[in-house]
Write a protein that holds these residues in place. Structure first.
Motif, PDB file in Angstrom:
ATOM      1  N   UNK A  34       0.558  -1.134   0.264  1.00 53.37           N
ATOM      2  CA  UNK A  34      -0.037   0.031  -0.126  1.00 53.37           C
ATOM      3  C   UNK A  34       0.994   1.387   0.437  1.00 53.37           C
ATOM      4  N   UNK A  35       2.203   1.289   0.511  1.00 54.79           N
ATOM      5  CA  UNK A  35       2.870   2.277   0.585  1.00 54.79           C
ATOM      6  C   UNK A  35       3.675   2.751  -0.755  1.00 54.79           C
ATOM      7  N   UNK A  36       3.517   1.552  -1.444  1.00 55.78           N
ATOM      8  CA  UNK A  36       4.370   2.043  -2.781  1.00 55.78           C
ATOM      9  C   UNK A  36       3.435   2.611  -4.296  1.00 55.78           C
ATOM     10  N   UNK A  37       1.954   1.627  -3.851  1.00 54.02           N
ATOM     11  CA  UNK A  37       1.192   2.040  -5.385  1.00 54.02           C
ATOM     12  C   UNK A  37      -0.028   1.132  -4.640  1.00 54.02           C
ATOM     13  N   UNK A  38      -1.023   2.214  -5.242  1.00 49.32           N
ATOM     14  CA  UNK A  38      -2.589   1.643  -4.780  1.00 49.32           C
ATOM     15  C   UNK A  38      -3.211   0.804  -6.258  1.00 49.32           C
ATOM     16  N   UNK A  39      -1.989  -0.034  -7.317  1.00 48.64           N
ATOM     17  CA  UNK A  39      -2.298  -0.743  -8.412  1.00 48.64           C
ATOM     18  C   UNK A  39      -2.491  -1.935  -7.763  1.00 48.64           C
ATOM     19  N   UNK A  40      -3.474  -3.229  -8.226  1.00 51.57           N
ATOM     20  CA  UNK A  40      -3.989  -4.008  -8.100  1.00 51.57           C
ATOM     21  C   UNK A  40      -3.729  -5.230  -9.804  1.00 51.57           C
ATOM     22  N   UNK A  41      -4.258  -5.987  -9.558  1.00 58.03           N
ATOM     23  CA  UNK A  41      -4.157  -6.799 -10.357  1.00 58.03           C
ATOM     24  C   UNK A  41      -5.169  -8.407 -10.262  1.00 58.03           C
ATOM     25  N   UNK A  42      -5.819  -8.588 -11.183  1.00 56.14           N
ATOM     26  CA  UNK A  42      -6.848  -9.894 -11.071  1.00 56.14           C
ATOM     27  C   UNK A  42      -6.094 -10.879 -12.241  1.00 56.14           C
ATOM     28  N   UNK A  43      -5.961 -12.119 -12.297  1.00 56.28           N
ATOM     29  CA  UNK A  43      -5.400 -12.704 -12.836  1.00 56.28           C
ATOM     30  C   UNK A  43      -6.880 -13.664 -13.934  1.00 56.28           C
ATOM     31  N   UNK A  44      -7.739 -12.855 -13.013  1.00 60.51           N
ATOM     32  CA  UNK A  44      -8.517 -13.041 -14.816  1.00 60.51           C
ATOM     33  C   UNK A  44     -10.132 -12.322 -13.514  1.00 60.51           C
ATOM     34  N   UNK A  45     -11.179 -11.323 -14.359  1.00 65.17           N
ATOM     35  CA  UNK A  45     -11.594 -10.625 -13.717  1.00 65.17           C
ATOM     36  C   UNK A  45     -13.013 -11.082 -13.562  1.00 65.17           C
ATOM     37  N   UNK A 121       1.484  12.556 -12.635  1.00 58.56           N
ATOM     38  CA  UNK A 121       1.795  11.762 -13.859  1.00 58.56           C
ATOM     39  C   UNK A 121       0.620  10.493 -13.893  1.00 58.56           C
ATOM     40  N   UNK A 122       0.431   9.956 -12.916  1.00 57.68           N
ATOM     41  CA  UNK A 122      -0.090   8.974 -12.876  1.00 57.68           C
ATOM     42  C   UNK A 122      -0.078   8.256 -11.174  1.00 57.68           C
ATOM     43  N   UNK A 123      -0.353   7.228 -10.423  1.00 58.38           N
ATOM     44  CA  UNK A 123      -0.608   6.698  -8.973  1.00 58.38           C
ATOM     45  C   UNK A 123       1.278   7.068  -8.571  1.00 58.38           C
ATOM     46  N   UNK A 124       1.786   8.121  -7.398  1.00 60.05           N
ATOM     47  CA  UNK A 124       3.187   7.822  -7.495  1.00 60.05           C
ATOM     48  C   UNK A 124       2.842   8.462  -5.622  1.00 60.05           C
ATOM     49  N   UNK A 125       3.250   7.522  -4.321  1.00 60.74           N
ATOM     50  CA  UNK A 125       3.619   7.482  -3.444  1.00 60.74           C
ATOM     51  C   UNK A 125       4.955   7.233  -2.916  1.00 60.74           C
ATOM     52  N   UNK A 126       5.499   7.728  -1.958  1.00 58.13           N
ATOM     53  CA  UNK A 126       6.447   7.075  -1.162  1.00 58.13           C
ATOM     54  C   UNK A 126       7.395   6.357  -1.406  1.00 58.13           C
ATOM     55  N   UNK A 127       6.453   5.739  -1.210  1.00 60.72           N
ATOM     56  CA  UNK A 127       7.426   3.924  -1.922  1.00 60.72           C
ATOM     57  C   UNK A 127       7.820   3.597  -2.926  1.00 60.72           C
ATOM     58  N   UNK A 128       6.590   4.950  -3.975  1.00 63.01           N
ATOM     59  CA  UNK A 128       6.785   4.014  -5.553  1.00 63.01           C
ATOM     60  C   UNK A 128       8.554   3.997  -5.878  1.00 63.01           C
ATOM     61  N   UNK A 129       9.610   4.654  -5.132  1.00 58.42           N
ATOM     62  CA  UNK A 129      10.841   4.596  -5.735  1.00 58.42           C
ATOM     63  C   UNK A 129      11.074   3.233  -5.653  1.00 58.42           C
ATOM     64  N   UNK A 130      10.476   2.621  -4.921  1.00 53.87           N
ATOM     65  CA  UNK A 130      10.984   0.629  -4.683  1.00 53.87           C
ATOM     66  C   UNK A 130      11.332   0.323  -5.549  1.00 53.87           C
ATOM     67  N   UNK A 131       9.981   0.448  -6.554  1.00 58.78           N
ATOM     68  CA  UNK A 131       9.664  -0.254  -7.880  1.00 58.78           C
ATOM     69  C   UNK A 131      10.193  -0.352  -9.351  1.00 58.78           C
ATOM     70  N   UNK A 132      11.571   0.722  -9.200  1.00 60.64           N
ATOM     71  CA  UNK A 132      12.704   0.252  -9.422  1.00 60.64           C
ATOM     72  C   UNK A 132      13.752   1.751 -10.082  1.00 60.64           C
ATOM     73  N   UNK A 133      14.496   1.984 -10.894  1.00 59.06           N
ATOM     74  CA  UNK A 133      15.106   3.180 -10.945  1.00 59.06           C
ATOM     75  C   UNK A 133      14.845   4.443 -11.822  1.00 59.06           C
ATOM     76  N   UNK A 134      14.628   5.815 -10.574  1.00 56.54           N
ATOM     77  CA  UNK A 134      13.953   6.786 -11.295  1.00 56.54           C
ATOM     78  C   UNK A 134      15.545   7.658 -11.059  1.00 56.54           C
TER      79      UNK A 134
END
Length: 227
Positions: A34-45, A121-134
């Protein structure tokens, strides 16, 4: 599944591959911390998957789904809004810019969050930096003028994300420098860069096309929460 087919459901395919070590998975549902991103995913909808997702989402927590699939939202979920985007991929990045951006670190997070909140620019939180290189470009006084980085990472693919510039620094080609740099870094890793841009943002679409990106499909971001 071909490599690009994973982009039809990019969040889920990132959660079960490139971001599996940090993913929170419950059956057919998953989310980033939750601290990284509000994005979620489903294998099937399907209703069962939404039920499994509910166990990962606190009440009143707004989360985002991104997919090309059409689906009916169950009655116990409320749609808060949606944005139609082009999904663009780049098989031949234009190369590195003359001036290399700086790698952003934890000390830069407050400035990154401030810039993202101001430019959306889209969802961005304090923990988003851990998702990749910025990476960022800074003014002589050290102020962060613009940034871009990496977000979702399905197998063999990496998303270019959080592309934003303070209004007073626009018109200097900063976004082009950042996107070309990030895309070149991703390609050097043997991965395919992709990104999402609002269909209404004609200027940004044209910029990305000049940098070697091509429209693959339309995709919808939906923001929702449990009732």
């Amino acid at each position: 599944m071909t490599k690009l087919a994973a982009l039809d459901n990019p969040a889920w395919n990132s959660l079960i591959s490139g971001h599996r070590p940090i993913a929170e998975i419950n059956g057919m549902a998953g989310r980033f911390p939750i601290a990284m991103s509000p994005i979620v995913g489903l294998e099937r909808y399907v209703p069962e998957a939404f039920g499994q997702l509910a166990a990962l989402v606190p009440e009143e927590d707004a989360v985002g789904l991104v997919t090309t699939d059409s689906y009916e939202l169950p009655a116990d979920w409320e749609l808060l809004g949606e944005v139609e985007c082009y999904q663009m991929v780049c098989h031949a990045p234009v190369g590195l810019p003359a001036v290399a951006p700086v790698r952003l670190v934890e000390a830069d997070v407050p400035a990154m969050v401030e810039l993202a909140l101001a430019t959306e620019p889209g969802p961005f939180r304090a923990g988003t930096i851990a998702m990749g290189r910025y990476y960022g470009l800074k003014a002589e006084d050290g102020r962060l003028m613009a940034m871009a980085g990496e977000r979702m990472q399905p197998e063999g693919l990496t998303e270019v994300s959080a592309v934003c510039t303070w209004p007073e620094f626009r018109g200097k080609g900063l976004a082009a420098k950042l996107v070309s740099f990030v895309a070149a870094q991703i390609a050097a890793d043997g991965r395919v860069p992709f990104l999402h841009v609002k269909t209404e943002n004609v200027a940004a679409v044209a910029l990305y096309q000049r940098l070697g990106f091509e429209v693959r499909t339309k995709i919808v971001f939906r923001l929702m929460r449990r009732r």
